[in-house]
Design a protein around this motif. Sequence first.
Motif, PDB file in Angstrom:
ATOM      1  N   GLY A   1      69.115  42.802  19.901  1.00 25.57           N
ATOM      2  CA  GLY A   1      70.036  43.695  19.210  1.00 25.57           C
ATOM      3  C   GLY A   1      70.749  43.087  18.019  1.00 25.57           C
ATOM      4  O   GLY A   1      71.702  43.678  17.502  1.00 25.57           O
TER       5      GLY A   1
ATOM      6  N   ILE B   1      68.848  50.497  32.449  1.00 20.60           N
ATOM      7  CA  ILE B   1      68.355  50.166  31.116  1.00 20.60           C
ATOM      8  C   ILE B   1      66.885  49.780  31.157  1.00 20.60           C
ATOM      9  O   ILE B   1      66.103  50.128  30.270  1.00 20.60           O
ATOM     10  CB  ILE B   1      69.204  49.028  30.517  1.00 20.60           C
ATOM     11  CG1 ILE B   1      70.608  49.560  30.197  1.00 20.60           C
ATOM     12  CG2 ILE B   1      68.558  48.441  29.283  1.00 20.60           C
ATOM     13  CD1 ILE B   1      71.582  48.488  29.772  1.00 20.60           C
TER      14      ILE B   1
ATOM     15  N   THR C   1      63.543  43.858  22.350  1.00 20.80           N
ATOM     16  CA  THR C   1      64.797  44.462  22.802  1.00 20.80           C
ATOM     17  C   THR C   1      66.027  43.781  22.207  1.00 20.80           C
ATOM     18  O   THR C   1      67.156  44.129  22.557  1.00 20.80           O
ATOM     19  CB  THR C   1      64.903  44.438  24.337  1.00 20.80           C
ATOM     20  OG1 THR C   1      64.871  43.073  24.795  1.00 20.80           O
ATOM     21  CG2 THR C   1      63.764  45.218  24.974  1.00 20.80           C
TER      22      THR C   1
ATOM     23  N   GLN D   1      66.744  50.280  20.529  1.00 22.88           N
ATOM     24  CA  GLN D   1      66.172  49.104  19.869  1.00 22.88           C
ATOM     25  C   GLN D   1      64.654  49.229  19.745  1.00 22.88           C
ATOM     26  O   GLN D   1      64.075  48.944  18.691  1.00 22.88           O
ATOM     27  CB  GLN D   1      66.523  47.829  20.652  1.00 22.88           C
ATOM     28  CG  GLN D   1      67.985  47.660  21.025  1.00 22.88           C
ATOM     29  CD  GLN D   1      68.892  47.394  19.838  1.00 22.88           C
ATOM     30  OE1 GLN D   1      68.475  47.458  18.684  1.00 22.88           O
ATOM     31  NE2 GLN D   1      70.142  47.090  20.116  1.00 22.88           N
TER      32      GLN D   1
ATOM     33  N   ASP E   1      76.376  42.580  18.458  1.00 24.80           N
ATOM     34  CA  ASP E   1      77.315  42.824  19.551  1.00 24.80           C
ATOM     35  C   ASP E   1      78.690  42.267  19.199  1.00 24.80           C
ATOM     36  O   ASP E   1      78.816  41.365  18.364  1.00 24.80           O
ATOM     37  CB  ASP E   1      76.820  42.174  20.839  1.00 24.80           C
ATOM     38  CG  ASP E   1      75.540  42.803  21.359  1.00 24.80           C
ATOM     39  OD1 ASP E   1      75.212  43.924  20.924  1.00 24.80           O
ATOM     40  OD2 ASP E   1      74.871  42.177  22.208  1.00 24.80           O
TER      41      ASP E   1
ATOM     42  N   ILE F   1      75.595  46.310  30.483  1.00 23.88           N
ATOM     43  CA  ILE F   1      74.208  46.398  30.938  1.00 23.88           C
ATOM     44  C   ILE F   1      74.151  46.940  32.366  1.00 23.88           C
ATOM     45  O   ILE F   1      74.897  46.502  33.237  1.00 23.88           O
ATOM     46  CB  ILE F   1      73.522  45.019  30.887  1.00 23.88           C
ATOM     47  CG1 ILE F   1      73.572  44.444  29.461  1.00 23.88           C
ATOM     48  CG2 ILE F   1      72.080  45.119  31.370  1.00 23.88           C
ATOM     49  CD1 ILE F   1      72.760  45.202  28.468  1.00 23.88           C
TER      50      ILE F   1
ATOM     51  N   TYR G   1      70.087  51.856  25.219  1.00 28.59           N
ATOM     52  CA  TYR G   1      69.563  50.584  24.733  1.00 28.59           C
ATOM     53  C   TYR G   1      68.108  50.675  24.275  1.00 28.59           C
ATOM     54  O   TYR G   1      67.644  49.825  23.513  1.00 28.59           O
ATOM     55  CB  TYR G   1      69.702  49.508  25.819  1.00 28.59           C
ATOM     56  CG  TYR G   1      71.114  48.988  25.973  1.00 28.59           C
ATOM     57  CD1 TYR G   1      71.509  47.804  25.357  1.00 28.59           C
ATOM     58  CD2 TYR G   1      72.050  49.677  26.724  1.00 28.59           C
ATOM     59  CE1 TYR G   1      72.796  47.310  25.490  1.00 28.59           C
ATOM     60  CE2 TYR G   1      73.356  49.206  26.866  1.00 28.59           C
ATOM     61  CZ  TYR G   1      73.719  48.025  26.243  1.00 28.59           C
ATOM     62  OH  TYR G   1      74.998  47.560  26.367  1.00 28.59           O
TER      63      TYR G   1
END
Length: 229
Positions: free
Chosen positions: A154, A214, A152, A179, A90, A210, A176
């Motif tokens: 990243g 999700i 999950t 992932q 990120d 977010i 998302y």
Amino acid sequence: MVLVVIPTYDERDNVTPMSEAVLQQGEDFEILFVDDGSPDGTGDVIDSLVKKNPRIHVLHRQKKEGLGRAYVAGFLHALELGAQKIVQMDCDFSHNPKDLPRLVESDGDLVIGSRYVKGGSTPGWPFKRRLISRAGGIFIRTVTGMPIKDPTGGFKCWKREVLESLDLNSVQSAGYSFQLEMNHRTWKKGFTIKELPISFTDRVQGYSKITPGIAVESVKIAFKLRQNG
């Protein structure tokens, strides 16, 4: 060469300090920003960074199509650039650039920076958020069978040969849940997956991308992966 792929959308205040922090981790590190047409001018800031430093690259996309689509485009470009290891992370400093050498130097085919192995943490998270996140991980492991404690997460490092084998153009998850799908594909192909502890903190600058949808997306893809074997 290690290429760090960083998707951006309205991250104008973060791209410069993030690029500096990543490149400080070693001469082998380079950066590929994947900007989805940020309306706040993020792309212009990145262009100025690219002009100043040959270790910084950018892939401009016309519009926001989801995290998964951005990463697929970034991974394909990273392979074209000749990267031997590709890191995804990120841009908001929730992933600490100082952890990059540990991920890259690990011997796993896929190395995941994990919040939930021994030594991992989520400082500042309220109890409810921790509970939901951990319960989600247990649900995903139960449904899919994947032995990953942070499915999950990243923050990951991929060996080139793993991404080359996954047929990136056939990845279905746009958001998302990307992932989960990528982890599942890697696991099913028999590659070694290793989790290293990280401390995951909330962003300082900008706003979170977010949304409540999700979680729904992740549930759907988990059952879909189970059905597809």
